[in-house]
Design a protein around this motif. Structure first.
Motif, PDB file in Angstrom:
ATOM      1  N   LEU A 130       0.842  -1.185   0.000  1.00 25.82           N
ATOM      2  CA  LEU A 130       0.000   0.000   0.000  1.00 25.82           C
ATOM      3  C   LEU A 130       0.881   1.240   0.000  1.00 25.82           C
ATOM      4  CD1 LEU A 130      -2.743  -0.901   2.650  1.00 25.82           C
ATOM      5  CD2 LEU A 130      -2.951  -0.966   0.170  1.00 25.82           C
ATOM      6  N   TRP A 150      -1.035   9.413  -9.069  1.00 26.20           N
ATOM      7  CA  TRP A 150      -2.189   9.468  -8.174  1.00 26.20           C
ATOM      8  C   TRP A 150      -3.526   9.656  -8.881  1.00 26.20           C
ATOM      9  CZ3 TRP A 150      -1.887   7.730  -3.404  1.00 26.20           C
ATOM     10  CH2 TRP A 150      -0.606   7.576  -2.870  1.00 26.20           C
ATOM     11  N   GLY A 165      -8.364   4.332  -5.464  1.00 28.50           N
ATOM     12  CA  GLY A 165      -7.973   4.209  -4.063  1.00 28.50           C
ATOM     13  C   GLY A 165      -8.981   4.845  -3.140  1.00 28.50           C
ATOM     14  N   TYR A 202      -9.466   7.670   0.319  1.00 27.77           N
ATOM     15  CA  TYR A 202      -8.846   8.862   0.897  1.00 27.77           C
ATOM     16  C   TYR A 202      -9.611   9.278   2.148  1.00 27.77           C
ATOM     17  CZ  TYR A 202     -12.696  11.233  -1.493  1.00 27.77           C
ATOM     18  OH  TYR A 202     -13.942  11.612  -1.920  1.00 27.77           O
ATOM     19  N   GLN A 243     -13.832   7.228  -1.705  1.00 27.89           N
ATOM     20  CA  GLN A 243     -13.101   6.378  -2.648  1.00 27.89           C
ATOM     21  C   GLN A 243     -13.276   6.959  -4.031  1.00 27.89           C
ATOM     22  OE1 GLN A 243     -14.785   4.363  -5.058  1.00 27.89           O
ATOM     23  NE2 GLN A 243     -16.905   4.372  -4.290  1.00 27.89           N
ATOM     24  N   LEU A 252      -7.891   9.266  -7.828  1.00 25.71           N
ATOM     25  CA  LEU A 252      -7.769   9.957  -6.546  1.00 25.71           C
ATOM     26  C   LEU A 252      -7.487  11.451  -6.714  1.00 25.71           C
ATOM     27  CD1 LEU A 252      -5.758   7.295  -4.526  1.00 25.71           C
ATOM     28  CD2 LEU A 252      -8.001   8.206  -3.899  1.00 25.71           C
ATOM     29  N   VAL A 303      -4.718   6.685  -0.354  1.00 26.25           N
ATOM     30  CA  VAL A 303      -4.168   5.332  -0.313  1.00 26.25           C
ATOM     31  C   VAL A 303      -4.435   4.635  -1.635  1.00 26.25           C
ATOM     32  CG1 VAL A 303      -4.126   3.138   0.925  1.00 26.25           C
ATOM     33  CG2 VAL A 303      -4.721   5.239   2.153  1.00 26.25           C
ATOM     34  N   LYS A 304      -3.408   4.082  -2.218  1.00 27.90           N
ATOM     35  CA  LYS A 304      -3.557   3.288  -3.431  1.00 27.90           C
ATOM     36  C   LYS A 304      -2.721   2.027  -3.293  1.00 27.90           C
ATOM     37  CE  LYS A 304       0.325   4.965  -6.179  1.00 27.90           C
ATOM     38  NZ  LYS A 304       0.765   5.286  -7.548  1.00 27.90           N
ATOM     39  N   ARG A 305      -2.903   1.117  -4.218  1.00 32.48           N
ATOM     40  CA  ARG A 305      -2.114  -0.109  -4.241  1.00 32.48           C
ATOM     41  C   ARG A 305      -0.861   0.134  -5.065  1.00 32.48           C
ATOM     42  NH1 ARG A 305      -3.167  -5.809  -3.796  1.00 32.48           N
ATOM     43  NH2 ARG A 305      -1.436  -6.353  -2.417  1.00 32.48           N
ATOM     44  N   GLY A 358      -3.263  -2.502  -9.328  1.00 40.33           N
ATOM     45  CA  GLY A 358      -3.948  -1.583  -8.433  1.00 40.33           C
ATOM     46  C   GLY A 358      -5.274  -2.132  -7.944  1.00 40.33           C
ATOM     47  N   PHE A 359      -6.054  -1.286  -7.276  1.00 37.29           N
ATOM     48  CA  PHE A 359      -7.376  -1.666  -6.785  1.00 37.29           C
ATOM     49  C   PHE A 359      -8.392  -1.620  -7.916  1.00 37.29           C
ATOM     50  CE2 PHE A 359      -5.895   0.043  -2.533  1.00 37.29           C
ATOM     51  CZ  PHE A 359      -5.938  -1.165  -1.876  1.00 37.29           C
ATOM     52  N   ILE A 391     -12.219  -0.868  -3.676  1.00 38.85           N
ATOM     53  CA  ILE A 391     -12.193   0.421  -2.977  1.00 38.85           C
ATOM     54  C   ILE A 391     -13.551   0.722  -2.347  1.00 38.85           C
ATOM     55  CG2 ILE A 391     -10.291   1.378  -4.321  1.00 38.85           C
ATOM     56  CD1 ILE A 391     -12.277   2.886  -6.027  1.00 38.85           C
TER      57      ILE A 391
END
Length: 280
Positions: free
Chosen positions: A27, A45, A49, A51, A66, A70, A91-93, A98-99, A104
């Motif tokens: 993460l 970004w 994700g 936040y 989410q 982001l 927050v992201k992967r 990724g997510f 999310i």
């Protein structure tokens, strides 16, 4: 006491975000002030994700959200204020894939629920009901991410401590268990049952008491999730689920169905196993 390894990057540019990499779950978390939100590079970004927006007025209000992108969503929050936020974390992967949107959605609901359960924090427009369309094994994995994200909030200075006890009288060892001289001298936890294989991560739990019914699920590290909030103590989880002052969770929680065996039966089996191991 478990710890989470984190690599923190503090740039020399005071307007650039501080980046924390939570190694175990891959993460990546960005910390930044509102006035510097544009310093988040879009190349990194504009990704899916979750936040959290935080105020600086002493009210402990937070906004949990989410987004598929982001940085774009944070720009919207900066231009059209729903909360007078002054700092945030995203927050992201930190992986190629990724997510996805379902993930999310689930994380947003879990984080909002965890924060909403704290008396010292007020969640503004947080989604307390996460996406439940995910397969069970994915929910189990994401539940582990929640702890890292809550840890990230601690790094941001947010007080996420719980005032309610996490171990109640009912969580002590059962008096009906065998009591040989070499009996394990410890309080049995749900985590013990999971690590021994007597209880599986993702197992559904049910209870019915005082005319009320509720459900829960077991995490990989032996906590019980009720309405998006995790509890180490089965008795605390039962009391919160039923909105009662107290409940003996070891007897109230049934495994698999309302007519299934109580958690206490598995606790008894664990104690017997430990006694047999000590006698070898």
């Amino acid at each position: 006491m478990s710890t989470t390894p984190v690599n923190v990057q503090i740039p020399s540019d005071t307007e650039a975000p501080i980046i924390a990499d939570f190694v175990e779950h891959a993460l990546r978390v960005a910390y930044f002030d509102r006035q510097h939100w544009a310093s988040l590079p879009s190349s990194d970004w504009d990704a899916p994700g979750v936040y959290i927006l935080m105020t600086a007025d002493g009210s402990s209000r937070v906004y949990v959200g989410q987004a598929r992108k982001l940085r774009g969503r944070l720009q919207q929050h900066n231009n059209k204020e729903k909360l007078p936020w002054r700092r945030a974390l995203a927050v992201k992967r930190d992986t190629t894939a990724g997510f996805n949107t379902a993930e999310i959605g689930y994380l947003e609901g879990r984080i909002a629920a965890e924060l909403n359960a704290l008396h010292q924090i007020t969640v503004i427009e947080g989604q307390t009901s996460g996406d439940e369309t995910l397969p069970k094994h994915m929910m189990i994995s994401l539940d582990a991410f929640v702890k890292s994200i809550l840890g990230a909030l601690r790094l941001a200075g947010l007080d996420i401590s719980r005032s309610n006890p996490q171990t109640l009288t009912e969580d002590e060892q059962p008096t009906s268990a065998p009591v040989p001289s070499n009996k394990p001298n410890k309080t049995v936890t749900v985590a013990d049952l999971v690590s021994s294989g007597l209880l599986q991560a993702g197992q559904a739990l049910f209870l019915s008491q005082a005319g009320k019914e509720a459900e829960g699920s077991v995490t990989a590290d032996g906590e019980i999730i009720v309405r998006g909030v995790s509890y180490k103590s089965p008795s605390t989880a039962a009391a919160k689920a039923l909105e009662l002052q107290s409940s003996n969770g070891w007897m109230a929680w049934k495994v698999g169905s309302q007519s299934g065996p109580p958690l206490d039966m598995l606790r008894q089996q664990w104690l017997i196993q430990q006694t047999e191991e000590a006698e070898k």
